[in-house]
Design a protein around this motif. Structure first.
Motif, PDB file in Angstrom:
ATOM      1  N   VAL A   1      13.089  19.504  10.138  1.00  0.00           N
ATOM      2  CA  VAL A   1      14.461  19.923  10.437  1.00  0.00           C
ATOM      3  C   VAL A   1      14.521  21.435  10.273  1.00  0.00           C
ATOM      4  CG1 VAL A   1      16.894  19.634   9.827  1.00  0.00           C
ATOM      5  CG2 VAL A   1      15.293  17.705   9.540  1.00  0.00           C
ATOM      6  N   CYS A   2      15.012  22.128  11.317  1.00  0.00           N
ATOM      7  CA  CYS A   2      14.961  23.587  11.331  1.00  0.00           C
ATOM      8  C   CYS A   2      16.275  24.214  11.776  1.00  0.00           C
ATOM      9  CB  CYS A   2      13.871  24.053  12.293  1.00  0.00           C
ATOM     10  SG  CYS A   2      12.241  23.365  11.995  1.00  0.00           S
ATOM     11  N   ALA A   3      16.470  25.461  11.378  1.00  0.00           N
ATOM     12  CA  ALA A   3      17.545  26.312  11.881  1.00  0.00           C
ATOM     13  C   ALA A   3      17.052  27.746  11.710  1.00  0.00           C
ATOM     14  CB  ALA A   3      18.846  26.091  11.120  1.00  0.00           C
TER      15      ALA A   3
ATOM     16  N   ASP B   1       9.831  15.463  15.642  1.00  0.00           N
ATOM     17  CA  ASP B   1       8.969  14.548  14.903  1.00  0.00           C
ATOM     18  C   ASP B   1       7.682  15.321  14.601  1.00  0.00           C
ATOM     19  OD1 ASP B   1       7.197  14.351  17.131  1.00  0.00           O
ATOM     20  OD2 ASP B   1       7.882  12.344  17.664  1.00  0.00           O
ATOM     21  N   LEU B   2       6.784  14.724  13.867  1.00  0.00           N
ATOM     22  CA  LEU B   2       5.579  15.440  13.442  1.00  0.00           C
ATOM     23  C   LEU B   2       4.490  15.488  14.498  1.00  0.00           C
ATOM     24  CD1 LEU B   2       5.443  14.460   9.677  1.00  0.00           C
ATOM     25  CD2 LEU B   2       6.275  16.579  10.734  1.00  0.00           C
ATOM     26  N   GLN B   3       4.822  15.064  15.722  1.00  0.00           N
ATOM     27  CA  GLN B   3       3.919  15.238  16.864  1.00  0.00           C
ATOM     28  C   GLN B   3       4.475  16.316  17.810  1.00  0.00           C
ATOM     29  OE1 GLN B   3       4.771  11.857  15.788  1.00  0.00           O
ATOM     30  NE2 GLN B   3       2.952  12.251  14.565  1.00  0.00           N
ATOM     31  N   GLY B   4       5.607  16.914  17.456  1.00  0.00           N
ATOM     32  CA  GLY B   4       6.188  17.986  18.254  1.00  0.00           C
ATOM     33  C   GLY B   4       7.229  17.543  19.265  1.00  0.00           C
ATOM     34  N   LYS B   5       7.650  16.287  19.206  1.00  0.00           N
ATOM     35  CA  LYS B   5       8.691  15.801  20.123  1.00  0.00           C
ATOM     36  C   LYS B   5      10.063  16.148  19.558  1.00  0.00           C
ATOM     37  CE  LYS B   5      10.076  11.413  20.704  1.00  0.00           C
ATOM     38  NZ  LYS B   5       9.967   9.982  21.006  1.00  0.00           N
ATOM     39  N   VAL B   6      10.943  16.661  20.421  1.00  0.00           N
ATOM     40  CA  VAL B   6      12.289  17.039  20.000  1.00  0.00           C
ATOM     41  C   VAL B   6      13.141  15.781  19.852  1.00  0.00           C
ATOM     42  CG1 VAL B   6      14.347  18.380  20.576  1.00  0.00           C
ATOM     43  CG2 VAL B   6      12.092  19.253  21.206  1.00  0.00           C
ATOM     44  N   LEU B   7      13.754  15.641  18.675  1.00  0.00           N
ATOM     45  CA  LEU B   7      14.628  14.506  18.393  1.00  0.00           C
ATOM     46  C   LEU B   7      16.102  14.875  18.527  1.00  0.00           C
ATOM     47  CD1 LEU B   7      12.724  13.152  15.262  1.00  0.00           C
ATOM     48  CD2 LEU B   7      12.507  12.401  17.654  1.00  0.00           C
ATOM     49  N   ALA B   8      16.426  16.136  18.248  1.00  0.00           N
ATOM     50  CA  ALA B   8      17.793  16.655  18.386  1.00  0.00           C
ATOM     51  C   ALA B   8      17.696  18.162  18.567  1.00  0.00           C
ATOM     52  CB  ALA B   8      18.629  16.323  17.158  1.00  0.00           C
ATOM     53  N   HIS B   9      18.585  18.719  19.393  1.00  0.00           N
ATOM     54  CA  HIS B   9      18.551  20.166  19.649  1.00  0.00           C
ATOM     55  C   HIS B   9      19.972  20.672  19.832  1.00  0.00           C
ATOM     56  CE1 HIS B   9      17.460  24.053  21.227  1.00  0.00           C
ATOM     57  NE2 HIS B   9      16.172  23.764  21.104  1.00  0.00           N
ATOM     58  N   GLY B  10      20.379  21.600  18.994  1.00  0.00           N
ATOM     59  CA  GLY B  10      21.743  22.109  18.991  1.00  0.00           C
ATOM     60  C   GLY B  10      22.103  23.058  20.113  1.00  0.00           C
ATOM     61  N   GLN B  11      21.167  23.441  20.959  1.00  0.00           N
ATOM     62  CA  GLN B  11      21.469  24.342  22.070  1.00  0.00           C
ATOM     63  C   GLN B  11      21.007  23.832  23.422  1.00  0.00           C
ATOM     64  OE1 GLN B  11      23.169  27.324  22.654  1.00  0.00           O
ATOM     65  NE2 GLN B  11      24.029  26.799  20.680  1.00  0.00           N
ATOM     66  N   ASN B  12      20.082  22.890  23.450  1.00  0.00           N
ATOM     67  CA  ASN B  12      19.528  22.476  24.729  1.00  0.00           C
ATOM     68  C   ASN B  12      19.203  20.981  24.733  1.00  0.00           C
ATOM     69  OD1 ASN B  12      18.172  22.166  27.149  1.00  0.00           O
ATOM     70  ND2 ASN B  12      16.871  23.965  26.870  1.00  0.00           N
ATOM     71  N   ALA B  13      20.156  20.180  25.166  1.00  0.00           N
ATOM     72  CA  ALA B  13      19.993  18.724  25.186  1.00  0.00           C
ATOM     73  C   ALA B  13      18.827  18.295  26.083  1.00  0.00           C
ATOM     74  CB  ALA B  13      21.282  18.053  25.655  1.00  0.00           C
ATOM     75  N   LYS B  14      18.469  19.109  27.059  1.00  0.00           N
ATOM     76  CA  LYS B  14      17.371  18.766  27.968  1.00  0.00           C
ATOM     77  C   LYS B  14      16.025  18.725  27.249  1.00  0.00           C
ATOM     78  CE  LYS B  14      19.640  20.684  32.035  1.00  0.00           C
ATOM     79  NZ  LYS B  14      19.627  21.737  33.032  1.00  0.00           N
ATOM     80  N   GLN B  15      15.944  19.336  26.069  1.00  0.00           N
ATOM     81  CA  GLN B  15      14.695  19.341  25.304  1.00  0.00           C
ATOM     82  C   GLN B  15      14.460  18.020  24.569  1.00  0.00           C
ATOM     83  OE1 GLN B  15      12.429  21.689  25.491  1.00  0.00           O
ATOM     84  NE2 GLN B  15      13.687  23.013  26.738  1.00  0.00           N
TER      85      GLN B  15
ATOM     86  N   GLU C   1      27.183  27.512  14.691  1.00  0.00           N
ATOM     87  CA  GLU C   1      27.816  28.623  13.979  1.00  0.00           C
ATOM     88  C   GLU C   1      27.286  29.918  14.574  1.00  0.00           C
ATOM     89  OE1 GLU C   1      27.170  28.102   9.771  1.00  0.00           O
ATOM     90  OE2 GLU C   1      27.900  26.036   9.839  1.00  0.00           O
ATOM     91  N   GLY C   2      27.968  30.440  15.601  1.00  0.00           N
ATOM     92  CA  GLY C   2      27.497  31.644  16.283  1.00  0.00           C
ATOM     93  C   GLY C   2      26.158  31.375  16.931  1.00  0.00           C
ATOM     94  N   ASP C   3      25.111  32.051  16.467  1.00  0.00           N
ATOM     95  CA  ASP C   3      23.766  31.861  17.029  1.00  0.00           C
ATOM     96  C   ASP C   3      22.934  30.862  16.218  1.00  0.00           C
ATOM     97  OD1 ASP C   3      23.297  33.400  14.766  1.00  0.00           O
ATOM     98  OD2 ASP C   3      22.008  34.849  15.768  1.00  0.00           O
ATOM     99  N   LEU C   4      23.563  30.181  15.278  1.00  0.00           N
ATOM    100  CA  LEU C   4      22.856  29.244  14.391  1.00  0.00           C
ATOM    101  C   LEU C   4      23.106  27.803  14.814  1.00  0.00           C
ATOM    102  CD1 LEU C   4      21.176  28.955  11.758  1.00  0.00           C
ATOM    103  CD2 LEU C   4      23.360  28.836  10.532  1.00  0.00           C
ATOM    104  N   TYR C   5      22.036  27.035  14.887  1.00  0.00           N
ATOM    105  CA  TYR C   5      22.115  25.620  15.250  1.00  0.00           C
ATOM    106  C   TYR C   5      20.844  24.930  14.751  1.00  0.00           C
ATOM    107  CZ  TYR C   5      19.007  27.383  18.860  1.00  0.00           C
ATOM    108  OH  TYR C   5      17.967  28.006  19.508  1.00  0.00           O
ATOM    109  N   PRO C   6      20.911  23.626  14.481  1.00  0.00           N
ATOM    110  CA  PRO C   6      19.715  22.908  14.042  1.00  0.00           C
ATOM    111  C   PRO C   6      18.885  22.357  15.197  1.00  0.00           C
ATOM    112  CG  PRO C   6      21.649  21.541  13.750  1.00  0.00           C
ATOM    113  CD  PRO C   6      22.119  22.848  14.319  1.00  0.00           C
ATOM    114  N   VAL C   7      17.608  22.160  14.907  1.00  0.00           N
ATOM    115  CA  VAL C   7      16.658  21.517  15.812  1.00  0.00           C
ATOM    116  C   VAL C   7      15.823  20.564  14.956  1.00  0.00           C
ATOM    117  CG1 VAL C   7      14.752  21.844  17.440  1.00  0.00           C
ATOM    118  CG2 VAL C   7      16.521  23.586  17.247  1.00  0.00           C
ATOM    119  N   VAL C   8      15.566  19.366  15.470  1.00  0.00           N
ATOM    120  CA  VAL C   8      14.780  18.383  14.734  1.00  0.00           C
ATOM    121  C   VAL C   8      13.629  17.917  15.622  1.00  0.00           C
ATOM    122  CG1 VAL C   8      14.822  16.200  13.462  1.00  0.00           C
ATOM    123  CG2 VAL C   8      16.908  17.610  13.592  1.00  0.00           C
TER     124      VAL C   8
END
Length: 150
Positions: free
Chosen positions: A143-145, A70-84, A61-68
């Protein structure tokens, strides 16, 4: 003539306001995005992660996207950068040297729900801007945005 100019200015003002509201997220919208992502993850984790990372239009939604994370800092999902996705970002620093992913994980463990300040690249302007991230802990994830301060 003066009436036409005022009308034109009113129309331009309306369109500029509409554009900014569509492009730049609010705190309420960030909180709603996190709630939406949590519901989707609870329903079907793999599908939610794939849609978020695949930039499915319901997650951008414009500049808004979710990022998920794990509790060790590993990216599980990223709404702007799949490489993460799959990367351990616990030691990632913002331009001011703030370990923002580590802080995010620590806040998730201590508070559960929180707002966090740091700096990040805005997907609209491509500039580094102050950002506020809203996050909620969900089981062993956070889970963040976020919103950019303009």
């Amino acid at each position: 003539m003066k009436g036409k100019i005022l009308l034109a200015l009113a129309v331009l003002s309306f369109h500029a306001t509409s554009f900014s509201n569509e492009t730049y997220a609010t705190a309420k919208e960030a909180e709603a995005m996190v709630a939406k992502a949590i519901a989707a993850i609870k329903s079907d984790r793999d599908k939610a992660f794939a849609e978020i990372t695949g930039k499915n239009e319901k997650w951008i939604e414009g500049d808004l996207y979710p990022v998920v994370y794990d509790l060790q800092g590993k990216v599980l999902a990223h709404g702007q950068n799949a490489k993460q996705v799959g990367k351990d970002l616990i030691d990632l620093k913002d331009p001011d040297g703030k370990l923002f992913v580590k802080e995010r994980v620590d806040l998730a463990n201590s508070k559960g729900k929180f707002w966090q300040d740091y700096k990040f690249t805005d997907p609209i302007t491509k500039k580094i801007l102050p950002k506020q991230m809203y996050c909620e802990k969900l089981n062993s994830m956070v889970v963040c945005a976020g919103i950019y301060k303009r």
